[in-house]
Design a protein around this motif. Sequence first.
Motif, PDB file in Angstrom:
ATOM      1  N   ARG A  69      41.987  39.264  40.639  1.00  0.00           N
ATOM      2  CA  ARG A  69      41.686  40.276  39.621  1.00  0.00           C
ATOM      3  C   ARG A  69      41.554  41.652  40.261  1.00  0.00           C
ATOM      4  NH1 ARG A  69      36.810  38.407  35.707  1.00  0.00           N
ATOM      5  NH2 ARG A  69      37.941  36.965  34.367  1.00  0.00           N
ATOM      6  N   ARG A  70      40.924  41.696  41.427  1.00  0.00           N
ATOM      7  CA  ARG A  70      40.753  42.974  42.108  1.00  0.00           C
ATOM      8  C   ARG A  70      42.097  43.636  42.331  1.00  0.00           C
ATOM      9  NH1 ARG A  70      36.301  41.590  46.853  1.00  0.00           N
ATOM     10  NH2 ARG A  70      34.477  41.689  45.503  1.00  0.00           N
ATOM     11  N   TYR A  71      43.062  42.812  42.727  1.00  0.00           N
ATOM     12  CA  TYR A  71      44.384  43.377  42.961  1.00  0.00           C
ATOM     13  C   TYR A  71      44.934  43.962  41.656  1.00  0.00           C
ATOM     14  CZ  TYR A  71      49.115  44.030  44.564  1.00  0.00           C
ATOM     15  OH  TYR A  71      50.308  44.596  44.888  1.00  0.00           O
ATOM     16  N   LEU A  72      44.849  43.180  40.588  1.00  0.00           N
ATOM     17  CA  LEU A  72      45.398  43.639  39.316  1.00  0.00           C
ATOM     18  C   LEU A  72      44.692  44.895  38.825  1.00  0.00           C
ATOM     19  CD1 LEU A  72      45.902  40.220  37.519  1.00  0.00           C
ATOM     20  CD2 LEU A  72      47.687  41.804  38.233  1.00  0.00           C
ATOM     21  N   VAL A  73      43.367  44.923  38.978  1.00  0.00           N
ATOM     22  CA  VAL A  73      42.595  46.050  38.456  1.00  0.00           C
ATOM     23  C   VAL A  73      42.767  47.287  39.339  1.00  0.00           C
ATOM     24  CG1 VAL A  73      40.248  46.901  38.074  1.00  0.00           C
ATOM     25  CG2 VAL A  73      40.900  44.631  37.263  1.00  0.00           C
ATOM     26  N   MET A  74      42.638  47.107  40.652  1.00  0.00           N
ATOM     27  CA  MET A  74      42.584  48.286  41.508  1.00  0.00           C
ATOM     28  C   MET A  74      43.953  48.758  41.988  1.00  0.00           C
ATOM     29  SD  MET A  74      39.033  47.952  43.601  1.00  0.00           S
ATOM     30  CE  MET A  74      39.284  46.368  44.353  1.00  0.00           C
TER      31      MET A  74
ATOM     32  N   ASN B  28      36.775  45.409  39.524  1.00  0.00           N
ATOM     33  CA  ASN B  28      36.713  46.817  39.923  1.00  0.00           C
ATOM     34  C   ASN B  28      35.601  47.013  40.949  1.00  0.00           C
ATOM     35  OD1 ASN B  28      36.820  49.572  40.183  1.00  0.00           O
ATOM     36  ND2 ASN B  28      37.181  49.922  38.002  1.00  0.00           N
ATOM     37  N   GLU B  29      35.881  46.565  42.161  1.00  0.00           N
ATOM     38  CA  GLU B  29      34.895  46.623  43.234  1.00  0.00           C
ATOM     39  C   GLU B  29      34.499  48.062  43.545  1.00  0.00           C
ATOM     40  OE1 GLU B  29      33.401  44.142  44.426  1.00  0.00           O
ATOM     41  OE2 GLU B  29      32.517  44.818  46.312  1.00  0.00           O
ATOM     42  N   PHE B  30      35.450  48.963  43.398  1.00  0.00           N
ATOM     43  CA  PHE B  30      35.194  50.365  43.715  1.00  0.00           C
ATOM     44  C   PHE B  30      34.103  50.928  42.803  1.00  0.00           C
ATOM     45  CE2 PHE B  30      36.432  54.920  43.669  1.00  0.00           C
ATOM     46  CZ  PHE B  30      36.384  55.157  45.032  1.00  0.00           C
ATOM     47  N   LEU B  31      34.262  50.651  41.522  1.00  0.00           N
ATOM     48  CA  LEU B  31      33.285  51.120  40.541  1.00  0.00           C
ATOM     49  C   LEU B  31      31.937  50.444  40.778  1.00  0.00           C
ATOM     50  CD1 LEU B  31      32.705  52.764  38.020  1.00  0.00           C
ATOM     51  CD2 LEU B  31      33.756  50.986  36.641  1.00  0.00           C
ATOM     52  N   PHE B  32      31.979  49.152  41.061  1.00  0.00           N
ATOM     53  CA  PHE B  32      30.729  48.431  41.353  1.00  0.00           C
ATOM     54  C   PHE B  32      29.998  49.092  42.521  1.00  0.00           C
ATOM     55  CE2 PHE B  32      28.840  45.356  44.360  1.00  0.00           C
ATOM     56  CZ  PHE B  32      27.712  45.028  43.633  1.00  0.00           C
ATOM     57  N   GLU B  33      30.755  49.380  43.566  1.00  0.00           N
ATOM     58  CA  GLU B  33      30.120  49.943  44.755  1.00  0.00           C
ATOM     59  C   GLU B  33      29.484  51.296  44.446  1.00  0.00           C
ATOM     60  OE1 GLU B  33      32.419  49.224  48.513  1.00  0.00           O
ATOM     61  OE2 GLU B  33      31.588  51.196  49.014  1.00  0.00           O
ATOM     62  N   MET B  34      30.175  52.101  43.649  1.00  0.00           N
ATOM     63  CA  MET B  34      29.619  53.406  43.288  1.00  0.00           C
ATOM     64  C   MET B  34      28.311  53.251  42.533  1.00  0.00           C
ATOM     65  SD  MET B  34      32.835  55.887  42.276  1.00  0.00           S
ATOM     66  CE  MET B  34      32.262  55.870  40.605  1.00  0.00           C
ATOM     67  N   LEU B  35      28.320  52.351  41.542  1.00  0.00           N
ATOM     68  CA  LEU B  35      27.117  52.151  40.730  1.00  0.00           C
ATOM     69  C   LEU B  35      25.996  51.575  41.584  1.00  0.00           C
ATOM     70  CD1 LEU B  35      28.891  50.712  37.565  1.00  0.00           C
ATOM     71  CD2 LEU B  35      27.607  52.846  37.660  1.00  0.00           C
ATOM     72  N   ALA B  36      26.335  50.616  42.453  1.00  0.00           N
ATOM     73  CA  ALA B  36      25.318  49.982  43.290  1.00  0.00           C
ATOM     74  C   ALA B  36      24.669  51.012  44.213  1.00  0.00           C
ATOM     75  CB  ALA B  36      25.946  48.849  44.110  1.00  0.00           C
TER      76      ALA B  36
END
Lengths: 703, 274
Positions: free
Chosen positions: A395-400, A504-512
């Motif tokens: 999913r990460r690949y598809l999303v990011m 969306n790991e990128f967004l997660f990381e920002m929020l975290a």
Amino acid sequence: MFRVGGTVTVMDPTQATREVFWNIEYTWLVYVLMVPTLAVFGWGFWLKVRRWRSGQPALRFDRPGERLQLFLRNAVGQGRTIKRRYAGVFHSLVYTGFIVLFLATTVVAIHHDTPLHIMKGHFYLIFQSLIVDIFGLFVLVGVALAAIRRWISKPKLLVYTDEASWILITIFVMALTGFMIEGWRIAVTDDPWAAWSPIGNLFALGSDPWMTDTAMQRGHVIIWWFHLVVAFGWIAWVPFSKMSHVFTAPLNIFTANLDGYGGSLKTIDFETAERFGINHLGDFTWKDLLDFDACTECGRCTDVCPANTVGKSLSPRDIILDLQGLMHKRGDELLGSRAGNGNGDGGNGSDELLPIIDQKTAVSPEALFACTTCAACMEACPVHIEQMPKIVDARRYLVMEEADFPEGMMDMMNSLESRQHPFAGTQFSRVDWTEGLDIDVMAEMDDPHEAEVLMWVGCGGALVERNRNTVRATAKLLKKAGVKFAILGREESCTGDPARRVGNEFLFEMLAKGNVETMQRYGVRKVVTSCPHCFNSFRNEYPHFGGSYEVYHHTQFLDELLEQGRLDGNGAGGRSNGSSTITFHDPCYLGRHNGEYDAPRNLLAQVGGARQVEMERSRNTSFCCGGGGGMAFVDEPPDQRVNQERAQEAVDTGADVVAVGCPFCATMLDDGVNARRGERDVQVRDVAELLWDAVGESEEAAP
Amino acid sequence: MRVLVCLKQILDPDVPARDFQIDPEARAAKRGGANLVTNIFCENAVETALQFREAAGGDVKITALCYGESSAEDCLRKAMAMTVDEACLVERDGNTNPDAAAVGRVLAAAIRRLEQDGGPFDAVLVGRESGDWGVGQTGGVLAEELGRPALGFVESLQPGNGSVTLRRQTDVGIEVAEAEPPFLVTITNNEDNVPRIPKTRDVMMSYRKPLQKLGLADLELDSEEVRAGSSIFEVEEIFIPADEVECELAEGDTLDERVDQLAKRIHEVVASIG
């Protein structure tokens, strides 16, 4: 001629033994044939190991003590395999049979090929004859049971391949021919210890009336060599068939993820990653690749998958098997080139990638985006394969990389990005629910350190109408118990859980990172939240971003308060709210992901006059409400709704209250129960709401 | 070819009702707990420009321009994450809530400045209206300031032979026009120009793309002068209309009586509104 019960002259059991290679000439041929057999066997496994080694690094040999324990429980002890009764029984029969027969062969080898002549006396009679015979029978019976399932009852969860059938046939033939040669040897040699080999003896008795000694002796030679060729051929075949699980499964269990499903997603180093997420076999870790080879095609993962149950195309088993097939077919060609996805140490990248996401296979975008990340598949897997993190990787690949995902998830992510909460169009602010409750907000306190506990409200609690009563009840209970707590109010952001599960790991990381910063500012050490998704993020994921807290789900914290006598009704049972039967729905991210099953049930015991009933799928086999993994934001087709499947199960218990411990479960099951309850009055209530009814101030008891 | 897209940062129109507050003194909405977002029609304009570039085969450079507070940098970064090539922010120091005349003048000055540096813009795209005030004048004023022909309510641009084909929404249907650059269009939404979600790699790359910051002084404009030039309209008063609901139940013992009563009341109310 051998006769049953014939008179035997000398019966000194200490001298009991048998001749190895009785009736066999050219015994040197055995050793000659063993060379290619073992060579092919070794080559097959070397190919596997070489493929695994081309994967990205993963730390899976740490904590050897814990690993050994897990190994003993679930590999040696078959802990998970035996959870399905029928398969558990036949697998245990074959499994123990194999071990004993292997030991017996080893005993023969030691006895014959070393100066240690151990195969004699009582050991020979009790182990080498009696026990080995019994376990040989186990193999025959076990394989027969498996064959009945595969060829007659044909359950949906199996994969019907010729290979699987041939495995059963060859094992059965090996065991059967073993008994034949034993029987004929007993008959022809008039073995005085025949009674110690009951099954072999049975063959002797069966053959005796209609076969001459010469015929049996000739048959013995033929079948003996046949047995040997089948066994050697089978051994050479092991690494190329699913029988390789005999070795890969124990290794996979030893190297399993020890941190629970809640902490099973990898972090990405966005600075060095060449690609985000995985769409290339070479981007998997060696453990992921080992997972593919450990699969036994048992199908339990797909059998328990909520998406699959309601008819969606997701099948964790087929994802693993399709990836295994891809690895076997094209892996050698392409896995050599190490590439970096940020999970490891980078690498040189490869020109040609081996894409794994393919509309025509089980790894289709549609299937990937049906996953609720409930981890039922991982809990069901007897060999500890990690299906869900691979789905999230893809999913990460598809999303990011492709920005390709379902519309509902798109709206959710847009909202997360611009409003830091996933509920676009909510009518509420993060503090509306506090009206009339006089709750401290950290930013407005003179000394925020006075608050012992941060009550993390969560978007699902504050912004969804249905759940505001849950957070109100939680806050009122905390107040009643005299807990000094505060909230972050408008400074709270989504923990990023929905972004992370969607990929969306990128967004997660920002929020975290943002949340960790805010909480650091107020010196937060202890967190209570009524959302298991937030709970899981804090407990398992935020430590990677510098945020380590003592984290409680509200049911855990309230349970502790109850035990300390800080809430009324301790043990005595609280007021009745009129309900007679309560069933508790375990949230995946509280139960399976984090192992808490008892706290909410303890609290429900306080509801006066109500008894608790369990759904068939409960505790670690609980069935997802359908809302995890970002699926709460996706419109499911009307005939494929996970929440209705679960709601039906809850309604069928006859309970008039379905208790939940998660804002997403609450909304999903509310919808589901309303669709399935028929004429009956069935309510979905959070445990905190029910507890407040039972032990709260009476004037507020009926909200 | 060069394309310019103008962006406006506004208060989140999805702000929960209770979070929306008015500052009667300043005669404007208060920021309060609301988020700042890019105006949706401006995002549609960005998407339309990107699709035009894709259809043209790549040889199109897209610039995003915004007149706003420093927080508006986020909007420009997001546009660059959507793969706009470069951006320029004209910082609005203190001049809160300028009207379309002021904005048009500032944007025109900025555009002339950007054209000096990098050549003329063939097309200027402006969102049809903003989600805060909804005046819908900026595009027209800007065209006037630039002295370029303009067309409103355009939903797509297609590259033609030396010209651009425009599809435009009207009350009676779709109008198709050919336009010779340079021109200005205001962009409205349709199902095809829904703003794309940026790829993560592009989000990261957006921080490496050039973002030029200009002050009014750089454009040889005076803040007071710009404010004084705001003369299209003046806000006299601003307030949140109070929603008052009066509920009346139709009385009667039977359903028929209640229906009769209801019909009678509807008739009376409609007559009283006249």
